[in-house]
Design a protein around this motif. Sequence first.
Motif, short mmCIF file in Angstrom:
data_model
loop_
_atom_site.label_atom_id
_atom_site.label_comp_id
_atom_site.label_asym_id
_atom_site.label_seq_id
_atom_site.Cartn_x
_atom_site.Cartn_y
_atom_site.Cartn_z
N TYR A 1 9.72 14.71 8.85
CA TYR A 1 10.15 13.47 8.40
C TYR A 1 9.13 12.32 7.32
N GLY A 2 8.25 13.44 6.84
CA GLY A 2 7.52 12.84 5.67
C GLY A 2 6.28 12.06 6.04
N PHE A 3 6.15 12.26 7.48
CA PHE A 3 4.87 10.98 7.97
C PHE A 3 3.40 12.57 7.72
N GLU A 4 2.73 11.65 7.52
CA GLU A 4 1.45 12.42 7.97
C GLU A 4 0.47 12.22 8.47
N MET B 1 -3.27 9.08 21.50
CA MET B 1 -2.32 8.68 20.36
C MET B 1 -2.89 8.30 18.38
N VAL B 2 -1.55 9.44 18.03
CA VAL B 2 -2.09 10.15 16.29
C VAL B 2 -1.61 8.46 15.48
N LEU B 3 -2.38 8.06 14.71
CA LEU B 3 -1.42 7.06 14.32
C LEU B 3 -0.70 8.06 12.60
N MET B 4 0.49 7.84 12.86
CA MET B 4 1.43 8.84 11.63
C MET B 4 1.92 7.32 10.11
N LEU B 5 2.29 7.97 9.12
CA LEU B 5 2.04 6.73 8.25
C LEU B 5 3.16 7.59 6.89
N ARG B 6 4.77 6.96 7.10
CA ARG B 6 5.01 7.87 5.74
C ARG B 6 5.50 6.92 4.28
N MET B 7 4.15 7.35 3.54
CA MET B 7 4.11 6.00 2.48
C MET B 7 3.72 7.00 1.45
N ALA B 8 4.18 5.97 0.36
CA ALA B 8 3.33 6.32 -1.22
C ALA B 8 1.81 6.99 -1.35
N LYS B 9 1.36 7.61 -1.02
CA LYS B 9 -0.09 8.16 -1.51
C LYS B 9 -1.15 7.49 -2.00
N ALA B 10 -0.50 6.37 -2.86
CA ALA B 10 -0.83 4.99 -3.46
C ALA B 10 -1.14 4.25 -2.83
N LEU B 11 -0.66 4.07 -1.91
CA LEU B 11 -0.36 2.85 -0.75
C LEU B 11 -1.41 2.98 0.10
N GLN B 12 -2.10 4.40 0.83
CA GLN B 12 -2.20 4.52 1.74
C GLN B 12 -4.32 4.40 1.91
N PRO B 13 -4.60 4.02 2.67
CA PRO B 13 -5.64 3.39 3.09
C PRO B 13 -6.58 3.48 2.54
N GLN B 14 -8.07 3.56 1.67
CA GLN B 14 -8.98 4.71 1.16
C GLN B 14 -10.10 4.39 2.63
N GLY B 15 -10.84 3.25 2.86
CA GLY B 15 -11.62 3.61 3.91
C GLY B 15 -11.50 3.97 4.90
N PRO B 16 -12.41 3.94 5.79
CA PRO B 16 -12.34 3.98 7.68
C PRO B 16 -11.53 2.91 7.99
N PHE B 17 -10.79 2.42 8.67
CA PHE B 17 -9.51 1.40 9.63
C PHE B 17 -9.33 1.99 11.18
N LEU C 1 4.29 5.85 12.87
CA LEU C 1 4.12 5.32 14.54
C LEU C 1 3.12 5.31 15.23
N LEU C 2 2.96 5.76 16.56
CA LEU C 2 2.10 6.30 16.79
C LEU C 2 2.73 7.03 17.78
N THR C 3 2.04 8.97 17.82
CA THR C 3 2.51 9.78 18.32
C THR C 3 1.16 10.51 19.16
N ASP C 4 1.84 11.39 20.47
CA ASP C 4 0.59 12.13 20.86
C ASP C 4 1.10 13.77 20.47
N THR C 5 2.44 13.63 19.79
CA THR C 5 2.88 14.36 19.43
C THR C 5 2.98 15.18 17.86
N PRO C 6 1.68 14.53 16.66
CA PRO C 6 2.33 14.44 15.81
C PRO C 6 2.80 15.71 14.72
N ALA C 7 2.59 17.44 15.61
CA ALA C 7 3.42 17.73 14.90
C ALA C 7 5.39 17.30 14.62
N LEU C 8 5.54 16.99 15.35
CA LEU C 8 6.85 16.39 15.25
C LEU C 8 7.64 16.07 14.52
#
Length: 294
Positions: free
Chosen positions: A130-133, A270-286, A119-126
């Motif tokens: 729910y498990g988003f980073e 706007m901040v991109l938030m991802l809820r996923m296993a760490k092993a799947l997260q992108p490793q380089g800048p994107f 999701l994309l949000t301007d209130t990432p602390a919210l």
Amino acid sequence: MSDRKDLTFCSGYFSDPAASRALAGLLQDVFGIDVTIMNRLGGPDPTGIPFSWFDADGACIANISAFSLPLVIDGVSVRAAGLQSGAVRPGHRGMGLYRDVMEAALAHCDAEGFAAVALLTDTPALYGRYGFEPRAQHRFAGSAPGGGTASPVRRLDLGSAADIALLRRLLDGRQPVSDRFAPARQTEMFLFNTALMPDVRLDLIGEEAVIAWRMAEDGAFELLDIAGARIPRLADILASVQAGATRVFVHFAPDRLEWEGDALADAGDMVLMLRMAKALQPQGPFALSPMAEF
């Protein structure tokens, strides 16, 4: 469907015209965005499922919508979902309604087996609860490459039904614009964002790719996205559109452009938030292309 005082919870109601209009009204009132634009661009995303509270008069007062967002992350196809259209009318805030719809949407995503939710949000602390980073996004800047091969170019017009049909075909059969991080399909949001961004130009290069681009105020060439079965080289894109720029900004990881730029941290709201296993997260800048934002 379940009741909460004088409110009614509903989901998956896009076949109900009245309920769909009520959701469009919520988004218009809260964000000033007319989502009915999609009606003339081929319709809304068929994978979308809203989770909403309605009042006794049939007004939509709280919502979050889930949709299929297949991703490529570091060369791996990831079955992912996106969440969008999160809103609560001011008079109904503080009642836990947004928590209700978020929990319902995430339960749906988990039941469907999505490996990631974005999701994309301007209130990432919210969304930490729910498990988003939050994930930093980058744009890529550098000198314009030369030596490209020019192809015929035609400007597309979203006022043309034929051009909309062509664009939808290319988007549906597109190659992901980056192997590092990119949607494998997000046709409807590309079209919707184009309609909301009057400075974006859509150029068909040859017969196989459409580029979304614009010129920055300082004369730099900004490449926002590419839709097609094959990603052209950046040098060939520049030779084709003849923008005359000496500097380039690319709004997604440029690993398929045969060009490298400096990764610059995105300072947007706007901040991109991802809820996923760490092993799947992108490793380089994107970055998620502006045409894919939701």
